[in-house]
Design a protein around this motif. Structure first.
Motif, short mmCIF file in Angstrom:
data_model
loop_
_atom_site.label_atom_id
_atom_site.label_comp_id
_atom_site.label_asym_id
_atom_site.label_seq_id
_atom_site.Cartn_x
_atom_site.Cartn_y
_atom_site.Cartn_z
N MET A 31 0.83 -1.21 0.00
CA MET A 31 0.00 0.00 0.00
C MET A 31 0.86 1.26 0.00
O MET A 31 0.58 2.22 -0.73
N LEU A 32 1.92 1.29 0.81
CA LEU A 32 2.81 2.45 0.84
C LEU A 32 3.54 2.62 -0.49
O LEU A 32 3.78 3.75 -0.94
N ASP A 33 3.87 1.50 -1.12
CA ASP A 33 4.50 1.56 -2.44
C ASP A 33 3.54 2.20 -3.45
O ASP A 33 3.93 3.10 -4.21
N ALA A 34 2.28 1.78 -3.43
CA ALA A 34 1.28 2.35 -4.33
C ALA A 34 1.08 3.85 -4.05
O ALA A 34 0.99 4.66 -4.97
N PHE A 35 1.02 4.21 -2.77
CA PHE A 35 0.86 5.61 -2.34
C PHE A 35 2.00 6.47 -2.90
O PHE A 35 1.77 7.52 -3.50
N GLY A 36 3.24 6.03 -2.71
CA GLY A 36 4.39 6.81 -3.16
C GLY A 36 4.50 6.89 -4.66
O GLY A 36 4.77 7.96 -5.22
N ARG A 37 4.28 5.78 -5.33
CA ARG A 37 4.41 5.76 -6.79
C ARG A 37 3.36 6.63 -7.45
O ARG A 37 3.64 7.36 -8.40
N HIS A 38 2.12 6.58 -6.97
CA HIS A 38 1.06 7.37 -7.59
C HIS A 38 1.11 8.83 -7.16
O HIS A 38 0.61 9.69 -7.88
N GLY A 39 1.71 9.11 -6.02
CA GLY A 39 1.92 10.50 -5.62
C GLY A 39 3.17 11.11 -6.21
O GLY A 39 3.40 12.31 -6.08
N LEU A 40 4.00 10.27 -6.86
CA LEU A 40 5.31 10.67 -7.37
C LEU A 40 6.19 11.22 -6.25
O LEU A 40 6.98 12.14 -6.45
N PHE A 41 6.04 10.64 -5.07
CA PHE A 41 6.89 10.99 -3.94
C PHE A 41 8.04 9.99 -3.88
O PHE A 41 7.84 8.78 -4.05
N ASP A 42 9.25 10.48 -3.65
CA ASP A 42 10.34 9.58 -3.32
C ASP A 42 10.20 9.29 -1.84
O ASP A 42 10.15 10.20 -1.01
N LEU A 43 10.08 8.01 -1.50
CA LEU A 43 9.70 7.62 -0.16
C LEU A 43 10.50 6.41 0.29
O LEU A 43 10.54 5.40 -0.40
N LYS A 44 11.15 6.57 1.43
CA LYS A 44 11.86 5.44 2.04
C LYS A 44 11.30 5.27 3.45
O LYS A 44 11.29 6.21 4.25
N VAL A 45 10.83 4.06 3.74
CA VAL A 45 10.25 3.75 5.05
C VAL A 45 10.95 2.51 5.60
O VAL A 45 10.92 1.45 4.97
N GLN A 46 11.57 2.66 6.75
CA GLN A 46 12.16 1.54 7.48
C GLN A 46 11.47 1.48 8.83
O GLN A 46 11.57 2.44 9.62
N ALA A 47 10.77 0.39 9.08
CA ALA A 47 10.01 0.29 10.33
C ALA A 47 10.18 -1.10 10.94
O ALA A 47 10.14 -2.10 10.24
N LYS A 48 10.38 -1.08 12.23
CA LYS A 48 10.39 -2.32 13.01
C LYS A 48 9.38 -2.11 14.13
O LYS A 48 9.42 -1.11 14.83
N GLY A 49 8.48 -3.08 14.26
CA GLY A 49 7.46 -2.96 15.28
C GLY A 49 7.17 -4.29 15.93
O GLY A 49 7.70 -5.33 15.54
N ASP A 50 6.31 -4.23 16.92
CA ASP A 50 5.96 -5.43 17.69
C ASP A 50 4.89 -6.24 16.96
O ASP A 50 3.81 -6.51 17.47
N ILE A 51 5.24 -6.66 15.73
CA ILE A 51 4.27 -7.40 14.92
C ILE A 51 3.99 -8.80 15.46
O ILE A 51 3.06 -9.45 14.99
N GLN A 52 4.77 -9.22 16.45
CA GLN A 52 4.42 -10.48 17.12
C GLN A 52 3.15 -10.30 17.94
O GLN A 52 2.45 -11.28 18.23
N VAL A 53 2.82 -9.06 18.31
CA VAL A 53 1.55 -8.75 18.99
C VAL A 53 0.45 -8.67 17.93
O VAL A 53 -0.50 -9.43 17.93
N ASP A 54 0.58 -7.69 17.06
CA ASP A 54 -0.20 -7.55 15.82
C ASP A 54 0.39 -6.38 15.05
O ASP A 54 1.41 -5.84 15.43
N ASP A 55 -0.25 -6.00 13.94
CA ASP A 55 0.32 -4.97 13.06
C ASP A 55 -0.11 -3.55 13.42
O ASP A 55 0.32 -2.60 12.79
N HIS A 56 -0.98 -3.42 14.41
CA HIS A 56 -1.60 -2.13 14.70
C HIS A 56 -0.59 -1.02 14.97
O HIS A 56 -0.64 0.05 14.37
N HIS A 57 0.34 -1.25 15.90
CA HIS A 57 1.28 -0.20 16.28
C HIS A 57 2.15 0.21 15.10
O HIS A 57 2.41 1.40 14.89
N THR A 58 2.59 -0.76 14.32
CA THR A 58 3.45 -0.46 13.18
C THR A 58 2.72 0.40 12.15
O THR A 58 3.25 1.41 11.68
N VAL A 59 1.50 0.01 11.81
CA VAL A 59 0.75 0.74 10.79
C VAL A 59 0.38 2.14 11.28
O VAL A 59 0.59 3.13 10.57
N GLU A 60 -0.15 2.25 12.48
CA GLU A 60 -0.54 3.56 13.00
C GLU A 60 0.67 4.48 13.16
O GLU A 60 0.62 5.66 12.80
#
Length: 194
Positions: free
Chosen positions: A39-68
């Motif tokens: 989704m972030l790839d689609a967002f950046g490509r269609h916005g023509l934004f150069d975008l780099k996102v590096q995220a590490k989160g507690d996805i062993q719990v769930d994805d909520h904190h990482t996404v928000e």
């Protein structure tokens, strides 16, 4: 150059985002949440934004904190990159069709961060992604970016198509709103500030 580098670390997430508004759609995303990366790839490509996102989160719990939290940091990056808002178009909108789906996104760099997300989906998951997290992302993003954001599902059935069209539409609407308008002098507001 309208760009930003924003990092945020908590006990739940560690996120770094680089953003260039006047880019070419060059995107490099790694969040540990596969569908969200898409989704972030689609967002950046269609916005023509150069975008780099590096995220590490507690996805062993769930994805909520990482996404928000990615929404928080990306919103902060937009606020930083847009700067004083002088000479921008301010408003942007886009309809994006994906097969049976049609989504509208409209944005205003108003300074009043709020999101109105009316994008119902029939399923609770797309792959392992909780579909309700798309709304959490856009709420966090709009608040931190200081934009008024409307996202509306016009029609659609497939949950993947619906969410992807929402991200693409938002990218395109933001691209339009961020663009320099040579006819605008100063800040595009009757109040003289945004």
């Amino acid at each position: 150059m309208r760009q930003a580098h924003v990092a945020r670390a908590t006990k739940e997430t560690d996120i770094a985002i680089e953003l260039e508004l006047d880019g070419t759609g060059c995107v490099d995303v790694s969040t540990g949440v596969g569908f969200f990366d898409h989704m972030l790839d689609a967002f950046g490509r269609h916005g023509l934004f150069d975008l780099k996102v590096q995220a590490k989160g507690d996805i062993q719990v769930d994805d909520h904190h990482t996404v928000e939290d990615c929404g928080i940091v990306l919103g902060q990056a937009f606020a930083q990159a847009i700067g004083d808002k002088k000479g921008i178009r301010r408003f942007g909108s886009s309809y994006v069709p994906m097969d049976e789906t049609l989504v509208l996104a409209a944005v205003d760099f108003s300074g009043r961060g709020q999101a109105y997300y009316e994008v119902p989906v029939a399923t609770q998951k797309v792959g392992t992604f909780d579909t309700e997290l798309a709304k959490e992302f856009f709420i966090a993003f709009a608040r931190e970016a200081g934009v008024t954001l409307h996202v509306r599902l016009i029609c659609g059935e497939n949950s993947h198509h619906i969410i992807e069209a929402a991200f693409k539409a938002c990218g395109r609407a933001l691209r339009e709103a961020c663009e320099d308008d040579p006819r605008v002098e100063g800040v595009p507001s009757t109040k003289g500030s945004l």
